[in-house]
Design an enzyme around this catalytic site. Sequence first.
Site, PDB file in Angstrom:
ATOM      1  N   LYS A 174       3.559  -1.829 -18.545  1.00 54.70           N
ATOM      2  CA  LYS A 174       3.205  -0.406 -18.585  1.00 54.70           C
ATOM      3  C   LYS A 174       3.977   0.332 -17.501  1.00 54.70           C
ATOM      4  CE  LYS A 174       0.701   2.621 -16.915  1.00 54.70           C
ATOM      5  NZ  LYS A 174       1.573   3.817 -16.965  1.00 54.70           N
ATOM      6  N   GLU A 249       2.085  -4.242  -4.671  1.00 56.77           N
ATOM      7  CA  GLU A 249       3.151  -3.695  -3.816  1.00 56.77           C
ATOM      8  C   GLU A 249       2.841  -2.217  -3.649  1.00 56.77           C
ATOM      9  OE1 GLU A 249       5.597  -5.177  -2.316  1.00 56.77           O
ATOM     10  OE2 GLU A 249       5.542  -7.136  -3.267  1.00 56.77           O
ATOM     11  N   CYS A 283       9.757   3.342  -1.300  1.00 53.79           N
ATOM     12  CA  CYS A 283       8.598   2.777  -0.601  1.00 53.79           C
ATOM     13  C   CYS A 283       8.955   2.353   0.820  1.00 53.79           C
ATOM     14  CB  CYS A 283       8.020   1.611  -1.379  1.00 53.79           C
ATOM     15  SG  CYS A 283       9.257   0.388  -1.831  1.00 53.79           S
ATOM     16  N   GLU A 384       1.680   8.411   3.918  1.00 58.35           N
ATOM     17  CA  GLU A 384       2.934   8.285   3.173  1.00 58.35           C
ATOM     18  C   GLU A 384       3.200   9.603   2.442  1.00 58.35           C
ATOM     19  OE1 GLU A 384       3.113   5.936  -0.451  1.00 58.35           O
ATOM     20  OE2 GLU A 384       4.940   4.997   0.286  1.00 58.35           O
TER      21      GLU A 384
HETATM   22  P1  NAD Z   1       0.925   5.473  -8.837  1.00 58.63           P
HETATM   23  O1  NAD Z   1       0.018   4.569  -8.117  1.00 58.63           O
HETATM   24  O2  NAD Z   1       0.493   6.863  -9.122  1.00 58.63           O
HETATM   25  O3  NAD Z   1       1.307   4.865 -10.273  1.00 58.63           O
HETATM   26  C1  NAD Z   1       1.915   3.604 -10.404  1.00 58.63           C
HETATM   27  C2  NAD Z   1       1.634   3.063 -11.796  1.00 58.63           C
HETATM   28  O4  NAD Z   1       0.236   2.818 -11.921  1.00 58.63           O
HETATM   29  C3  NAD Z   1       1.995   4.016 -12.920  1.00 58.63           C
HETATM   30  O5  NAD Z   1       2.489   3.267 -14.011  1.00 58.63           O
HETATM   31  C4  NAD Z   1       0.644   4.635 -13.268  1.00 58.63           C
HETATM   32  O6  NAD Z   1       0.580   5.117 -14.602  1.00 58.63           O
HETATM   33  C5  NAD Z   1      -0.262   3.448 -13.075  1.00 58.63           C
HETATM   34  N1  NAD Z   1      -1.674   3.783 -12.849  1.00 58.63           N
HETATM   35  C6  NAD Z   1      -2.195   4.868 -12.237  1.00 58.63           C
HETATM   36  N2  NAD Z   1      -3.558   4.802 -12.211  1.00 58.63           N
HETATM   37  C7  NAD Z   1      -3.898   3.633 -12.808  1.00 58.63           C
HETATM   38  C8  NAD Z   1      -5.129   2.979 -13.063  1.00 58.63           C
HETATM   39  N3  NAD Z   1      -6.312   3.521 -12.712  1.00 58.63           N
HETATM   40  N4  NAD Z   1      -5.119   1.788 -13.685  1.00 58.63           N
HETATM   41  C9  NAD Z   1      -3.938   1.209 -14.027  1.00 58.63           C
HETATM   42  N5  NAD Z   1      -2.727   1.776 -13.823  1.00 58.63           N
HETATM   43  C10 NAD Z   1      -2.706   2.986 -13.204  1.00 58.63           C
HETATM   44  O7  NAD Z   1       2.287   5.430  -8.021  1.00 58.63           O
HETATM   45  P2  NAD Z   1       3.591   6.299  -8.277  1.00 58.63           P
HETATM   46  O8  NAD Z   1       3.290   7.690  -7.830  1.00 58.63           O
HETATM   47  O9  NAD Z   1       4.109   6.061  -9.652  1.00 58.63           O
HETATM   48  O10 NAD Z   1       4.618   5.596  -7.268  1.00 58.63           O
HETATM   49  C11 NAD Z   1       4.699   5.932  -5.928  1.00 58.63           C
HETATM   50  C12 NAD Z   1       4.035   4.887  -5.074  1.00 58.63           C
HETATM   51  O11 NAD Z   1       4.576   3.600  -5.351  1.00 58.63           O
HETATM   52  C13 NAD Z   1       4.270   5.113  -3.605  1.00 58.63           C
HETATM   53  O12 NAD Z   1       3.074   4.954  -2.885  1.00 58.63           O
HETATM   54  C14 NAD Z   1       5.250   4.004  -3.221  1.00 58.63           C
HETATM   55  O13 NAD Z   1       5.214   3.652  -1.883  1.00 58.63           O
HETATM   56  C15 NAD Z   1       4.852   2.918  -4.133  1.00 58.63           C
HETATM   57  N6  NAD Z   1       5.950   1.949  -4.287  1.00 58.63           N
HETATM   58  C16 NAD Z   1       5.872   0.751  -3.626  1.00 58.63           C
HETATM   59  C17 NAD Z   1       6.913  -0.170  -3.722  1.00 58.63           C
HETATM   60  C18 NAD Z   1       6.857  -1.487  -2.995  1.00 58.63           C
HETATM   61  O14 NAD Z   1       7.695  -2.331  -3.239  1.00 58.63           O
HETATM   62  N7  NAD Z   1       5.894  -1.703  -2.110  1.00 58.63           N
HETATM   63  C19 NAD Z   1       8.020   0.140  -4.507  1.00 58.63           C
HETATM   64  C20 NAD Z   1       8.066   1.360  -5.164  1.00 58.63           C
HETATM   65  C21 NAD Z   1       7.013   2.267  -5.044  1.00 58.63           C
END
Ligand code: NAD
Length: 496
Positions: A174, A249, A283, A384
Amino acid sequence: MQDLFVDGQWVGSTGSGPGRVILNPFDGSELATVTEAGADDVHAAVRAARTAFDSGPWRSTTARHRGELLRAISALLVRDRAEIARIESLDTGKTLTEGGIDVDDVAAVFRYYAGLADTDAGRVVDTGNPDVVSRVVHEPVGVCALITPWNYPLLQLSWKLAPALAAGNTVVIKPSEVTPLSSIHLVRLVDEVGFPAGVVNLVLGAGATTGAALVEHPHVDLISFTGGLATGRAIMAAAAADVKRIALELGGKNPNVVFADTDFDTAVDYALMAAFLHSGQVCSAGSRLIVESSIHDSFVAELARRADAIQLGNGLDETTECGPLVSSEHRAKVEAHIERALADGARLVTGGRRPEDPTLANGYFLRPTIFADCRSDLAIVQDEVFGPVVTVERFDTEDEAIRLANNTSYGLAGAVWTNDASRAQRVAGALRHGTVWINDFHPYVPQAEWGGFGKSGIGRELGPSGLDEYRETKHVYQNTRPAPQRWFAGGENRDG
Ligand code: NAD
């Protein structure tokens, strides 16, 4: 619209929703409309993955064959490099150069796990008993939900998909609803390579609906999630009901520590790259600069001069150095962080506003932003932001630098800049972060683990540990000559 891949078929949603419009963040224009999966579609995808895992031909594929399939995906990624880089640039706003580097990295990740797939047959344990054969072996976990964010859609997916398949799992992917296009392309390559039906499935849609249906599904064995801290918490709670395996992550608030003895111009250049690459939507972004007092003022001045010169624009233009933020909603969140920092008394050195260039007016742009004289308890230093915003703190001693660098609840990555090799090692050893760079920022390699201390997550991706996330460990103990002993007296009587 048939953008869902379920049980080896490209299908539409069983519901009658209008689909989701995907926007180009450079100008808000429409790139595509894609299918949104409802709960029934998620159920069908999980059922296909479950059946493929429990009773399909995938169970009996050899690790070597799985490695060959991954190598074939890697070759197709190389073939489609230009097309995928363009898709990623259009969808995320990143530059075409960065999009191309992403595809190269993704191909390398598939190659790495192709090579690793058949190299670990477990181990033989010496029990001290010559009549016992004891082996520890690895098996796939089962049905894995792979949930990815919008900043590195293809890259983050590859860190999950390649090891999950190498280990013999089946998956339901997803991607982020904001940037699904490169993930659709990757699954088309998976389809072209030819995996058994149900091994790889793709569902699209919002987190609160499609994502939640997936993580709550009782037939999912493992959830591998990359995204924000709040979502990570929700997923951890959802996983608890069935004691699903989880790999998280999450975010970062990454320190970039600069000692006065380093090469000044190089450190400034890398500090800009650390903070503003992909408009800070990384990230591991170096969003907390920690600079030795003796060079602090000149460092901040040079940083601001060069930040002001960063060329914003369309990721597809060769002259562009930074693209837009991913969406207008996300830009609004970053602007709220900036407002709060100003209210808290952080000193705005430059940026903090949208660019004036009228050709950028329809895109979700923000100027590179620097806050100086920051105390580490400010929200802008702790939270962040995930945008083109860097804070600067100053230090006088090595201990103080380490203390400031570790003053975060996250622990994803950090860097130290110094020409003193002993100090570099001391500071690297003291930083409570999953990756530490010395005189560099941002590089990663598929062979080395990636992941966070503290609230940056649970588990590791990449490297051998990245494969372990997707394997169960089993001990097989065989008594080759059961002794004619009796555990209970009744047995002796019967024999006698
Ligand atoms: P997000 O948490 O909003 O969404 C990430 C994914 O989770 C999306 O596919 C979203 O649709 C899904 N999602 C959201 N709510 C959900 C739920 N209740 N149940 C299941 N799935 C759900 O994050 P984002 O805004 O897409 O990405 C930014 C974040 O990702 C930042 O905090 C960044 O630091 C982090 N990130 C971390 C790494 C790492 O390697 N640690 C790498 C890239 C991004």
